[in-house]
Motif scaffolding. Sequence first.
Motif, PDB file in Angstrom:
ATOM      1  N   HIS A 173      -9.107  -1.612   4.126  1.00  0.00           N
ATOM      2  CA  HIS A 173      -7.820  -0.982   3.838  1.00  0.00           C
ATOM      3  C   HIS A 173      -7.940   0.538   3.956  1.00  0.00           C
ATOM      4  N   THR A 174      -6.813   1.168   4.259  1.00  0.00           N
ATOM      5  CA  THR A 174      -6.732   2.632   4.315  1.00  0.00           C
ATOM      6  C   THR A 174      -5.618   3.100   3.391  1.00  0.00           C
ATOM      7  N   VAL A 175      -5.952   4.041   2.523  1.00  0.00           N
ATOM      8  CA  VAL A 175      -4.951   4.642   1.642  1.00  0.00           C
ATOM      9  C   VAL A 175      -4.873   6.128   1.966  1.00  0.00           C
TER      10      VAL A 175
ATOM     11  N   THR B 187      -2.232  16.279   3.781  1.00  0.00           N
ATOM     12  CA  THR B 187      -2.479  14.838   3.730  1.00  0.00           C
ATOM     13  C   THR B 187      -3.975  14.575   3.705  1.00  0.00           C
ATOM     14  N   ILE B 188      -4.365  13.603   2.904  1.00  0.00           N
ATOM     15  CA  ILE B 188      -5.757  13.179   2.835  1.00  0.00           C
ATOM     16  C   ILE B 188      -5.778  11.655   2.822  1.00  0.00           C
ATOM     17  N   SER B 189      -6.806  11.062   3.418  1.00  0.00           N
ATOM     18  CA  SER B 189      -6.877   9.599   3.481  1.00  0.00           C
ATOM     19  C   SER B 189      -8.305   9.134   3.248  1.00  0.00           C
ATOM     20  N   GLY B 190      -8.426   7.887   2.867  1.00  0.00           N
ATOM     21  CA  GLY B 190      -9.729   7.279   2.653  1.00  0.00           C
ATOM     22  C   GLY B 190      -9.640   5.769   2.841  1.00  0.00           C
ATOM     23  N   SER B 191     -10.770   5.117   3.036  1.00  0.00           N
ATOM     24  CA  SER B 191     -10.775   3.671   3.262  1.00  0.00           C
ATOM     25  C   SER B 191     -11.632   2.976   2.210  1.00  0.00           C
ATOM     26  N   PHE B 192     -11.352   1.694   2.010  1.00  0.00           N
ATOM     27  CA  PHE B 192     -12.147   0.890   1.086  1.00  0.00           C
ATOM     28  C   PHE B 192     -12.096  -0.562   1.542  1.00  0.00           C
TER      29      PHE B 192
ATOM     30  N   THR C 189       5.079  16.616  -5.233  1.00  0.00           N
ATOM     31  CA  THR C 189       5.489  15.230  -5.005  1.00  0.00           C
ATOM     32  C   THR C 189       4.429  14.572  -4.135  1.00  0.00           C
ATOM     33  N   TYR C 190       4.319  13.234  -4.262  1.00  0.00           N
ATOM     34  CA  TYR C 190       3.250  12.499  -3.588  1.00  0.00           C
ATOM     35  C   TYR C 190       3.846  11.324  -2.822  1.00  0.00           C
ATOM     36  N   THR C 191       3.492  11.226  -1.560  1.00  0.00           N
ATOM     37  CA  THR C 191       3.874  10.075  -0.749  1.00  0.00           C
ATOM     38  C   THR C 191       2.612   9.286  -0.438  1.00  0.00           C
ATOM     39  N   TRP C 192       2.483   8.119  -1.090  1.00  0.00           N
ATOM     40  CA  TRP C 192       1.302   7.275  -0.931  1.00  0.00           C
ATOM     41  C   TRP C 192       1.558   6.230   0.146  1.00  0.00           C
ATOM     42  N   LYS C 193       0.542   5.939   0.926  1.00  0.00           N
ATOM     43  CA  LYS C 193       0.626   4.881   1.932  1.00  0.00           C
ATOM     44  C   LYS C 193      -0.609   3.999   1.834  1.00  0.00           C
ATOM     45  N   LEU C 194      -0.370   2.683   1.746  1.00  0.00           N
ATOM     46  CA  LEU C 194      -1.454   1.700   1.774  1.00  0.00           C
ATOM     47  C   LEU C 194      -1.228   0.796   2.966  1.00  0.00           C
ATOM     48  N   ASP C 195      -2.089   0.942   3.962  1.00  0.00           N
ATOM     49  CA  ASP C 195      -1.964   0.162   5.202  1.00  0.00           C
ATOM     50  C   ASP C 195      -0.566   0.305   5.797  1.00  0.00           C
ATOM     51  N   GLY C 196      -0.007   1.526   5.718  1.00  0.00           N
ATOM     52  CA  GLY C 196       1.294   1.798   6.312  1.00  0.00           C
ATOM     53  C   GLY C 196       2.468   1.605   5.384  1.00  0.00           C
ATOM     54  N   GLU C 197       2.275   0.907   4.270  1.00  0.00           N
ATOM     55  CA  GLU C 197       3.367   0.692   3.319  1.00  0.00           C
ATOM     56  C   GLU C 197       3.495   1.931   2.434  1.00  0.00           C
ATOM     57  N   GLU C 198       4.714   2.496   2.351  1.00  0.00           N
ATOM     58  CA  GLU C 198       4.929   3.807   1.751  1.00  0.00           C
ATOM     59  C   GLU C 198       5.509   3.710   0.345  1.00  0.00           C
ATOM     60  N   MET C 199       5.072   4.652  -0.522  1.00  0.00           N
ATOM     61  CA  MET C 199       5.599   4.733  -1.879  1.00  0.00           C
ATOM     62  C   MET C 199       5.676   6.202  -2.284  1.00  0.00           C
ATOM     63  N   HIS C 200       6.828   6.635  -2.829  1.00  0.00           N
ATOM     64  CA  HIS C 200       7.028   8.020  -3.257  1.00  0.00           C
ATOM     65  C   HIS C 200       6.849   8.128  -4.767  1.00  0.00           C
ATOM     66  N   SER C 201       6.242   9.239  -5.197  1.00  0.00           N
ATOM     67  CA  SER C 201       5.942   9.378  -6.617  1.00  0.00           C
ATOM     68  C   SER C 201       5.803  10.852  -6.983  1.00  0.00           C
ATOM     69  N   THR C 202       5.925  11.129  -8.268  1.00  0.00           N
ATOM     70  CA  THR C 202       5.625  12.465  -8.790  1.00  0.00           C
ATOM     71  C   THR C 202       4.315  12.446  -9.573  1.00  0.00           C
ATOM     72  N   ILE C 203       3.583  11.342  -9.449  1.00  0.00           N
ATOM     73  CA  ILE C 203       2.322  11.164 -10.169  1.00  0.00           C
ATOM     74  C   ILE C 203       1.173  11.204  -9.171  1.00  0.00           C
ATOM     75  N   LYS C 204       0.113  11.891  -9.545  1.00  0.00           N
ATOM     76  CA  LYS C 204      -1.006  12.102  -8.627  1.00  0.00           C
ATOM     77  C   LYS C 204      -1.998  10.939  -8.606  1.00  0.00           C
ATOM     78  N   ARG C 205      -1.716   9.874  -9.342  1.00  0.00           N
ATOM     79  CA  ARG C 205      -2.659   8.757  -9.459  1.00  0.00           C
ATOM     80  C   ARG C 205      -1.948   7.438  -9.149  1.00  0.00           C
ATOM     81  N   VAL C 206      -2.626   6.537  -8.444  1.00  0.00           N
ATOM     82  CA  VAL C 206      -2.102   5.194  -8.200  1.00  0.00           C
ATOM     83  C   VAL C 206      -3.172   4.165  -8.546  1.00  0.00           C
ATOM     84  N   ILE C 207      -2.710   2.969  -8.921  1.00  0.00           N
ATOM     85  CA  ILE C 207      -3.606   1.835  -9.164  1.00  0.00           C
ATOM     86  C   ILE C 207      -3.318   0.798  -8.087  1.00  0.00           C
TER      87      ILE C 207
END
Length: 661
Positions: free
Chosen positions: A599-601, A614-619, A573-591
């Motif tokens: 921004h930090t994801v 956990t891994i993070s990166g910025s753009f 399972t994957y918990t994605w965060k974009l600038d602190g905003e959280e989204m749960h998913s079973t998919i390893k890819r986000v658009i």
Amino acid sequence: MKSVTAIAMIMLAICATFAAVPLCDASSPDVRLCEVNAFGSDEGVSLHNYGLSDADLKGYTVTDNPSKTSNEGSISFSQSLVIRPGETLTFVKERVEGSYFLSNHTSYCNGESGVTVSSDFALKNTGDDIYLFKGGTVVDCFLYGNVTKPSVYDWNGQTFTVKDGFVAVRNNPDQASAMAWSNMKEGMIHEPFDPDRQFDATVSPFLMPETGGIPIYDELSNAASSVILSMYILSSDNAIALLADLAKRGVDIQVLMPKNLPDFDPLNDGGKLKYLSESGADIRLITGDGRYALVHSKCCIIDGETVIVMSENWTKDNLNGKKVDDPSKGEGNRGWGAIVRSTDYAEYLTGLFQKDFDTAYGDVLRYEDETAGKPSKTLTYVAPKDTVELESYSAKVTPVMSPDSSYEGIMHYISNAEKRVFSEQQSIGSNIADAEYISPVTGMCQAKKTGADVRLLVSTNANVGNIKDVESMGIETGILPQPYLHNKGIVCDDTTLVGSVNWTWNSINNNRETMVAIHSKDVADFFASSFLSDYDRSTGSDLSVYFSEPPADCREGEKITVTVDTIQSGSFTYTWKLDGEEMHSTIKRVIIEASVGEHTVSVTVKDSSDREATISGSFRVSESSAIPDSMEGLLVYIAPVLVVLIGIAAVMVRIRGGRRG
């Protein structure tokens, strides 16, 4: 190795407690329980004299209760009955015509030669405990099925599972544990492990996927009279085509495979094996409801003198015919193999194979009968373009087979190692990883106690909990990310074990498996070198994640794709965060489509064993009218050139203007 489990000195003390525990001390009797038949009217037990001198059974008692004074039944001996060294005697309440249990040894019934089998002596089908007393002392026991572990005797680990129609047979007299027993029935040859059974041989070791199966094609191509193949999966078009060509040339081809597999159906493979059968090969399928749960061997005997023993199935990827230097770039699995040239060893294995191949025991079917009316698919053999040169070494080899001798053989070589124990295992069973069991893992602990370099590599599919249990016993354990580790090999000092035996209960106790112990420092060094190279590329048991598509800078209104992957396989399972905003998913890819700015994801990956990483990166998102970063650097270099060009143009204009006047 990128991440090595820290091992405190206290682990050495823990390992010391897991050394192989002898059944009895030196003063204990040499008479032990060696067979138990829990089903049918001929139920009973056999006793064996493992000592070097005669033993008198007078004074011994067999009971199915840890207390001799209980009301449960017993077998007793009221007069002298001598059992000689190496002899087995069987005791039953009554004889049954055609009994397999009674056909192997001298037997006694109630009332014969002072033997008393009480009327209430009965072994429960669901489970029971059997004890051998000498006088008033328990000297041996056997536990099977649903029964509580006694306090009067040190039975190691879980109880044994006796199968209906089988006789429980002891393989190791020095341990009271389920691992020391196996199920045998008519049509099976019981061959206990014998470290002194050593055949002279010349051995050529090889690796998968580096060799691409080319050594196998080379050996098969030279077959002159016979090829015997015991193989879990035979699906390589090219290997089948070559075997068919050999059969057409008059080479006697015999193939034994399991009938029912979850990932391969030999009866519905598109007609490839049917083509081999029509070419003259004798293919037989063995069911899983007979003598073995599975025939899981990967073994080939050529012309009665050459044996190929390996850990890998003959599949398209494993036998791809391509040589590679970097194993992570190969198409097949990580596996070990050995070409053993020895007529004595080949003869030994041929005898076992022909017994397994026999249709007389009701569990072997002829392929041609099972596929009558089905179409075949013609195949053409293509010889590999690459070549592989193998080194050959003089060696001694010892057979190690399941279900007869694999546990005892593996334990013997691991527990007696003094310098090194390196093992690559596709999987580790829960009972193998259990500290209460006397197992290959606790054998590694014993070797570690003596100062040996002890390390274990497992596949990305190995059970995480079991890996943690192994690490808690002080064994350095790594996970090989690539190629997929399907190996079952072990280096113990100057002996190497190569073959199909997994470290699981089923593989050791219920399957037909083929393994060979190769006694050669050169061969051991060859495989040890490969192991250490794999170990350097391994990871720890913690979940490892990385961006396979990292976040990238973009312009306003553009979308970016971010993908995360894991070294380990499984469900996540994957918990994605974009600038602190959280989204749960079973998919390893986000658009992602984000506003202008930095921004930090980040993503937290969690598996079914609750490991997480956990891994993070910025753009950066630039305004749509802004010059992209990639152009800014270019302008730094272009600007001076433009100034020069403009200056030259101005001069040229003045010159041209002067000429006109």
